[in-house]
Design an enzyme around this catalytic site. Sequence first.
Site, mmCIF file in Angstrom:
data_model
loop_
_atom_site.group_PDB
_atom_site.id
_atom_site.type_symbol
_atom_site.label_atom_id
_atom_site.label_comp_id
_atom_site.label_asym_id
_atom_site.label_seq_id
_atom_site.Cartn_x
_atom_site.Cartn_y
_atom_site.Cartn_z
ATOM 1 N N TYR A 122 -13.794 5.586 11.835
ATOM 2 C CA TYR A 122 -12.387 5.279 11.573
ATOM 3 C C TYR A 122 -11.532 5.583 12.793
ATOM 4 C CZ TYR A 122 -7.660 5.922 9.728
ATOM 5 O OH TYR A 122 -6.302 5.862 9.535
ATOM 6 N N GLY A 171 2.815 1.525 3.473
ATOM 7 C CA GLY A 171 3.504 0.256 3.649
ATOM 8 C C GLY A 171 4.612 0.021 2.650
ATOM 9 N N LYS A 206 -9.089 3.073 15.111
ATOM 10 C CA LYS A 206 -7.658 3.278 15.302
ATOM 11 C C LYS A 206 -7.300 3.290 16.783
ATOM 12 C CE LYS A 206 -5.141 3.505 12.526
ATOM 13 N NZ LYS A 206 -4.502 2.369 11.799
ATOM 14 N N ASN A 248 -1.146 13.989 8.681
ATOM 15 C CA ASN A 248 -1.629 13.906 7.298
ATOM 16 C C ASN A 248 -0.484 13.517 6.367
ATOM 17 O OD1 ASN A 248 -3.606 15.734 8.791
ATOM 18 N ND2 ASN A 248 -4.664 15.365 6.856
ATOM 19 N N GLY A 265 0.806 -1.209 0.000
ATOM 20 C CA GLY A 265 0.000 0.000 0.000
ATOM 21 C C GLY A 265 0.844 1.266 0.000
ATOM 22 N N ASP A 311 -4.765 -11.945 3.984
ATOM 23 C CA ASP A 311 -5.731 -11.138 4.730
ATOM 24 C C ASP A 311 -5.415 -11.282 6.214
ATOM 25 O OD1 ASP A 311 -8.040 -10.133 6.059
ATOM 26 O OD2 ASP A 311 -9.305 -10.642 4.352
#
Length: 328
Positions: free
Chosen positions: A163, A13, A167, A192, A10, A39
């Site tokens: 979300y 990542g 987290k 951000n 990603g 997964d």
Amino acid sequence: MRVLVTGGAGFVGSHVVDALRGCGHEALVFDVREDSGADVRDRAAVGRALVGVDAVCHQAAMVGLGDGVADAAEYVSRNDLGTAVLLAAMAEAGVGRLVLAGSMVVYGEGRYACARHGVVRPGPRVVADLEAGRFEPGCPVCGEALAPGLVGEDAPVDPRNVYATTKLAQEHLAAAWARATGGSAVSLRYHNVYGPRMPRDTPYAGVASFFRSALARGEAPRVFEDGRQRRDFVHVRDVAAANVAALEAGTESGALAVYNAGSGEPRTVGEMAWALAAACGGPEPVVTGEYRLGDVRHITADSARLRAELGWKPRVGFEEGMAEFAAE
């Protein structure tokens, strides 16, 4: 060190994988983008991936505000169930070092000070104020204007959307794992993050990606509220370097250490939109007055603890990073 990077294909990542390999570590990618069977909710698949691993860098997550609570179950499944499955497998495999991709969203609003009442915590913003264009929270005691400041890791948490809630739950799970196993756990609360490989044209992308996509179409970036909401834009390579620093550090066993990962230089969303538009040579941003109820007004980081304890510091400046991002 042999490190399993969940979500290693990603945005963040993949940069973590690059940074680890650049520092001489062996980075293994575990990501559904590369293998549909990878997964983190699949206990058997995770168990196989952990064989011979020294540490885990957990980046896999469903990100963004999403669609109110309509996709809450999916967020909880991917972020919290996935983390629980991973931690259980780590305990079974005897893997005792974890770095978690945390988020500044756990704080809710940032740090505010009232001239009369000192540091205060405004409540959630209300629709009537937002509809009227009153975007700045007032002092909960006297209603007067507040001065925003940098939020530190010891600030109270106050997640204000699904979300953010997931987290924070990830951090609680990591702390429980560390206590139960004597493992070492670090949560890096990203601010951000932007930079190369940032996803495009998805409702789960960040605001920088939305602006860049608009400019690529020849459209003006649409800036919500009045554009003066403050954020901390940190380059993805700096975040990746923070992950390496956290993995290499001798952090306390049996507990969760938390660090803000931000540039330390507050910028407004409007400033970021203008910087991208200038770098792209595109249309000037349009300030719309629109809002999202789950958004907070100001949230900027105090990353002094990460600098002092792990020797990390950001190296990519705002102008340099935005120019690179615009040209990707």
